[in-house]
Design a protein around this motif. Structure first.
Motif, PDB file in Angstrom:
ATOM      1  N   LYS A  97     -29.901  19.420 -11.568  1.00  0.00           N
ATOM      2  CA  LYS A  97     -30.269  18.103 -12.157  1.00  0.00           C
ATOM      3  C   LYS A  97     -30.011  18.013 -13.644  1.00  0.00           C
ATOM      4  CE  LYS A  97     -34.870  19.816 -13.426  1.00  0.00           C
ATOM      5  NZ  LYS A  97     -36.385  19.604 -13.261  1.00  0.00           N
ATOM      6  N   VAL A  98     -29.899  16.839 -14.120  1.00  0.00           N
ATOM      7  CA  VAL A  98     -29.793  16.536 -15.467  1.00  0.00           C
ATOM      8  C   VAL A  98     -30.956  16.629 -16.544  1.00  0.00           C
ATOM      9  CG1 VAL A  98     -28.524  14.740 -17.171  1.00  0.00           C
ATOM     10  CG2 VAL A  98     -27.757  15.002 -14.739  1.00  0.00           C
ATOM     11  N   THR A  99     -30.832  17.369 -17.612  1.00  0.00           N
ATOM     12  CA  THR A  99     -32.152  17.424 -18.153  1.00  0.00           C
ATOM     13  C   THR A  99     -31.741  16.623 -19.650  1.00  0.00           C
ATOM     14  OG1 THR A  99     -30.881  19.539 -19.229  1.00  0.00           O
ATOM     15  CG2 THR A  99     -32.416  19.817 -17.496  1.00  0.00           C
ATOM     16  N   GLY A 100     -30.545  16.248 -20.114  1.00  0.00           N
ATOM     17  CA  GLY A 100     -30.365  15.461 -21.107  1.00  0.00           C
ATOM     18  C   GLY A 100     -28.937  14.854 -21.339  1.00  0.00           C
ATOM     19  N   VAL A 101     -28.900  13.905 -21.857  1.00  0.00           N
ATOM     20  CA  VAL A 101     -27.686  13.429 -22.477  1.00  0.00           C
ATOM     21  C   VAL A 101     -27.373  12.986 -24.029  1.00  0.00           C
ATOM     22  CG1 VAL A 101     -25.729  11.590 -21.799  1.00  0.00           C
ATOM     23  CG2 VAL A 101     -27.133  12.543 -19.873  1.00  0.00           C
ATOM     24  N   ARG A 102     -26.270  13.407 -24.501  1.00  0.00           N
ATOM     25  CA  ARG A 102     -26.104  12.849 -25.724  1.00  0.00           C
ATOM     26  C   ARG A 102     -24.690  12.250 -25.895  1.00  0.00           C
ATOM     27  NH1 ARG A 102     -27.389  18.707 -28.379  1.00  0.00           N
ATOM     28  NH2 ARG A 102     -29.688  18.808 -28.822  1.00  0.00           N
ATOM     29  N   VAL A 103     -24.713  11.019 -26.658  1.00  0.00           N
ATOM     30  CA  VAL A 103     -23.364  10.725 -26.873  1.00  0.00           C
ATOM     31  C   VAL A 103     -22.983  10.731 -28.171  1.00  0.00           C
ATOM     32  CG1 VAL A 103     -24.335   8.355 -27.462  1.00  0.00           C
ATOM     33  CG2 VAL A 103     -22.063   8.248 -26.522  1.00  0.00           C
ATOM     34  N   PHE A 104     -21.551  10.993 -28.388  1.00  0.00           N
ATOM     35  CA  PHE A 104     -21.143  11.279 -29.655  1.00  0.00           C
ATOM     36  C   PHE A 104     -19.672  10.664 -29.717  1.00  0.00           C
ATOM     37  CE2 PHE A 104     -20.119  15.016 -26.905  1.00  0.00           C
ATOM     38  CZ  PHE A 104     -18.717  15.540 -27.641  1.00  0.00           C
ATOM     39  N   GLY A 105     -18.751  11.038 -30.880  1.00  0.00           N
ATOM     40  CA  GLY A 105     -17.563  10.734 -30.992  1.00  0.00           C
ATOM     41  C   GLY A 105     -17.504   9.362 -31.376  1.00  0.00           C
ATOM     42  N   SER A 106     -16.195   8.603 -31.032  1.00  0.00           N
ATOM     43  CA  SER A 106     -15.925   7.354 -31.333  1.00  0.00           C
ATOM     44  C   SER A 106     -16.983   6.253 -30.811  1.00  0.00           C
ATOM     45  CB  SER A 106     -14.439   7.078 -30.769  1.00  0.00           C
ATOM     46  OG  SER A 106     -14.476   6.975 -29.442  1.00  0.00           O
ATOM     47  N   TYR A 107     -17.567   6.585 -30.002  1.00  0.00           N
ATOM     48  CA  TYR A 107     -18.820   5.526 -29.415  1.00  0.00           C
ATOM     49  C   TYR A 107     -19.531   5.067 -30.648  1.00  0.00           C
ATOM     50  CZ  TYR A 107     -22.460   3.567 -26.949  1.00  0.00           C
ATOM     51  OH  TYR A 107     -23.394   2.414 -26.519  1.00  0.00           O
ATOM     52  N   LEU A 108     -19.882   6.176 -31.208  1.00  0.00           N
ATOM     53  CA  LEU A 108     -20.957   6.235 -32.389  1.00  0.00           C
ATOM     54  C   LEU A 108     -20.337   5.153 -33.604  1.00  0.00           C
ATOM     55  CD1 LEU A 108     -22.793   9.290 -32.410  1.00  0.00           C
ATOM     56  CD2 LEU A 108     -23.317   7.236 -31.442  1.00  0.00           C
ATOM     57  N   THR A 109     -19.163   4.942 -33.657  1.00  0.00           N
ATOM     58  CA  THR A 109     -18.464   4.149 -34.522  1.00  0.00           C
ATOM     59  C   THR A 109     -18.488   2.728 -34.462  1.00  0.00           C
ATOM     60  OG1 THR A 109     -16.161   3.965 -33.656  1.00  0.00           O
ATOM     61  CG2 THR A 109     -16.606   6.103 -35.060  1.00  0.00           C
ATOM     62  N   ASP A 110     -18.059   1.730 -35.411  1.00  0.00           N
ATOM     63  CA  ASP A 110     -18.095   0.377 -35.043  1.00  0.00           C
ATOM     64  C   ASP A 110     -16.873  -0.247 -34.585  1.00  0.00           C
ATOM     65  OD1 ASP A 110     -16.363   0.957 -37.193  1.00  0.00           O
ATOM     66  OD2 ASP A 110     -17.633  -0.372 -38.544  1.00  0.00           O
ATOM     67  N   LYS A 111     -15.872   0.701 -34.156  1.00  0.00           N
ATOM     68  CA  LYS A 111     -14.585   0.377 -33.452  1.00  0.00           C
ATOM     69  C   LYS A 111     -14.741  -0.604 -32.117  1.00  0.00           C
ATOM     70  CE  LYS A 111     -11.926   4.638 -34.491  1.00  0.00           C
ATOM     71  NZ  LYS A 111     -11.373   5.890 -33.980  1.00  0.00           N
TER      72      LYS A 111
ATOM     73  N   ARG B 105      -4.493  13.360 -21.358  1.00  0.00           N
ATOM     74  CA  ARG B 105      -4.212  12.229 -20.223  1.00  0.00           C
ATOM     75  C   ARG B 105      -3.973  10.895 -21.469  1.00  0.00           C
ATOM     76  NH1 ARG B 105      -8.389  12.072 -15.670  1.00  0.00           N
ATOM     77  NH2 ARG B 105      -7.024  10.175 -15.190  1.00  0.00           N
ATOM     78  N   PHE B 106      -3.148  10.160 -21.112  1.00  0.00           N
ATOM     79  CA  PHE B 106      -2.707   8.917 -21.972  1.00  0.00           C
ATOM     80  C   PHE B 106      -3.376   7.752 -21.121  1.00  0.00           C
ATOM     81  CE2 PHE B 106      -0.443  11.962 -24.364  1.00  0.00           C
ATOM     82  CZ  PHE B 106      -0.629  11.525 -25.436  1.00  0.00           C
ATOM     83  N   ILE B 107      -4.337   7.106 -21.417  1.00  0.00           N
ATOM     84  CA  ILE B 107      -4.686   6.056 -20.809  1.00  0.00           C
ATOM     85  C   ILE B 107      -5.099   4.644 -21.843  1.00  0.00           C
ATOM     86  CG2 ILE B 107      -6.025   7.449 -19.010  1.00  0.00           C
ATOM     87  CD1 ILE B 107      -8.570   7.142 -20.688  1.00  0.00           C
ATOM     88  N   SER B 108      -5.033   3.663 -21.143  1.00  0.00           N
ATOM     89  CA  SER B 108      -5.286   2.297 -21.997  1.00  0.00           C
ATOM     90  C   SER B 108      -6.546   2.425 -22.701  1.00  0.00           C
ATOM     91  CB  SER B 108      -5.137   1.310 -21.364  1.00  0.00           C
ATOM     92  OG  SER B 108      -3.868   0.885 -20.736  1.00  0.00           O
ATOM     93  N   ARG B 109      -6.741   1.896 -23.859  1.00  0.00           N
ATOM     94  CA  ARG B 109      -8.057   1.962 -24.381  1.00  0.00           C
ATOM     95  C   ARG B 109      -8.858   0.764 -23.857  1.00  0.00           C
ATOM     96  NH1 ARG B 109      -8.370   4.774 -29.024  1.00  0.00           N
ATOM     97  NH2 ARG B 109     -10.078   3.650 -29.987  1.00  0.00           N
ATOM     98  N   ILE B 110     -10.311   1.097 -23.916  1.00  0.00           N
ATOM     99  CA  ILE B 110     -11.227   0.031 -23.300  1.00  0.00           C
ATOM    100  C   ILE B 110     -12.160  -0.795 -24.425  1.00  0.00           C
ATOM    101  CG2 ILE B 110     -11.514   1.153 -21.256  1.00  0.00           C
ATOM    102  CD1 ILE B 110     -13.922   2.365 -22.130  1.00  0.00           C
ATOM    103  N   SER B 111     -12.680  -1.854 -24.041  1.00  0.00           N
ATOM    104  CA  SER B 111     -13.140  -2.500 -25.057  1.00  0.00           C
ATOM    105  C   SER B 111     -14.495  -2.192 -25.216  1.00  0.00           C
ATOM    106  CB  SER B 111     -13.501  -4.139 -24.653  1.00  0.00           C
ATOM    107  OG  SER B 111     -14.052  -4.229 -23.438  1.00  0.00           O
ATOM    108  N   ARG B 112     -15.183  -2.355 -26.311  1.00  0.00           N
ATOM    109  CA  ARG B 112     -16.760  -2.091 -26.410  1.00  0.00           C
ATOM    110  C   ARG B 112     -17.695  -2.307 -25.368  1.00  0.00           C
ATOM    111  NH1 ARG B 112     -19.703   1.645 -29.352  1.00  0.00           N
ATOM    112  NH2 ARG B 112     -18.029   1.550 -30.956  1.00  0.00           N
TER     113      ARG B 112
END
Length: 211
Positions: free
Chosen positions: A113-127, A80-87
């Motif tokens: 229920k939710v037992t854990g959440v991990r964020v990864f990918g481009s969010y961990l960069t300084d973009k 899916r092609f979507i506009s990028r979002i700001s940090r």
């Protein structure tokens, strides 16, 4: 897979490459690239090599004049092609997401229920801007009766659910839908995916979790 509308590969917009791979589905002759993008010689080779390096296509084992659409290329076909979002917007979406996690865990009528959440990918960069937010989420059944409860909740749903598999997994799917909150920028993955891929991540929930 979600891709920014203006992202390119070898100077060609990814949305055009996606449409090209969609048309050819499984394999295509090398000259199809030149015909599609109206290029030849070195420029055609540049696009070919870029597609290979990106993992979207691979050389045909028995016919070196043809390419096969690789698994990553098939993912691009469904992108899916979507506009990028700001940090800043990404941070706001993430905070709202975590509020939903707490709310979901407080709703005992939900089967999971939710037992854990991990964020990864481009969010961990300084973009400064992001295409989406990749989240590996652990989801666990609250009770042993979750399958029966899922069917009951599916029966009560206003949506038409015909598949037996969809009915018995309705409760888990319901939680995933609630987590996304309708946002196209939140990409929910299986919790162990980051371990299987061996990629870095940051624990968001529980807040005292460790990498």
């Amino acid at each position: 897979m979600r891709v920014g509308k203006n992202e390119t590969l070898a100077g060609v917009r990814l949305i055009k490459l996606r449409d090209f791979l969609r048309f050819h589905e499984e394999s295509f002759p090398a000259e199809a690239i030149g015909e599609q993008f109206k290029v030849n010689g070195g420029r055609k080779q540049e696009i070919e090599e870029a597609l290979v390096r990106a993992g979207y296509v691979i050389r045909h084992e028995n016919d070196k004049t043809r390419y096969l659409v690789a698994p990553l290329g098939r993912q691009l076909c469904n992108a899916r092609f979507i506009s990028r979002i700001s940090r800043e917007k990404a941070e706001a979406l993430l905070q709202t997401f975590l509020v939903r996690v707490v709310s979901i865990n407080e709703r005992d009528e939900l089967t999971h229920k939710v037992t854990g959440v991990r964020v990864f990918g481009s969010y961990l960069t300084d973009k400064a801007d992001l295409g989406d937010i990749d989240l590996a989420v652990g989801i666990k059944a609250r009770r042993e009766s979750h399958v029966k409860e899922s069917v009951e909740r599916a029966n009560q749903s206003i949506r038409a659910i015909r598949s037996f598999l969809d009915r018995i997994t309705f409760g888990r799917s319901e939680v995933k839908k609630l987590l996304k909150g309708g946002s196209p920028y939140l990409s929910i993955h299986e919790f162990d995916e980051v371990d299987e891929l061996g990629i870095p991540y940051k624990v968001l929930f529980p807040s005292n979790g460790a990498n």
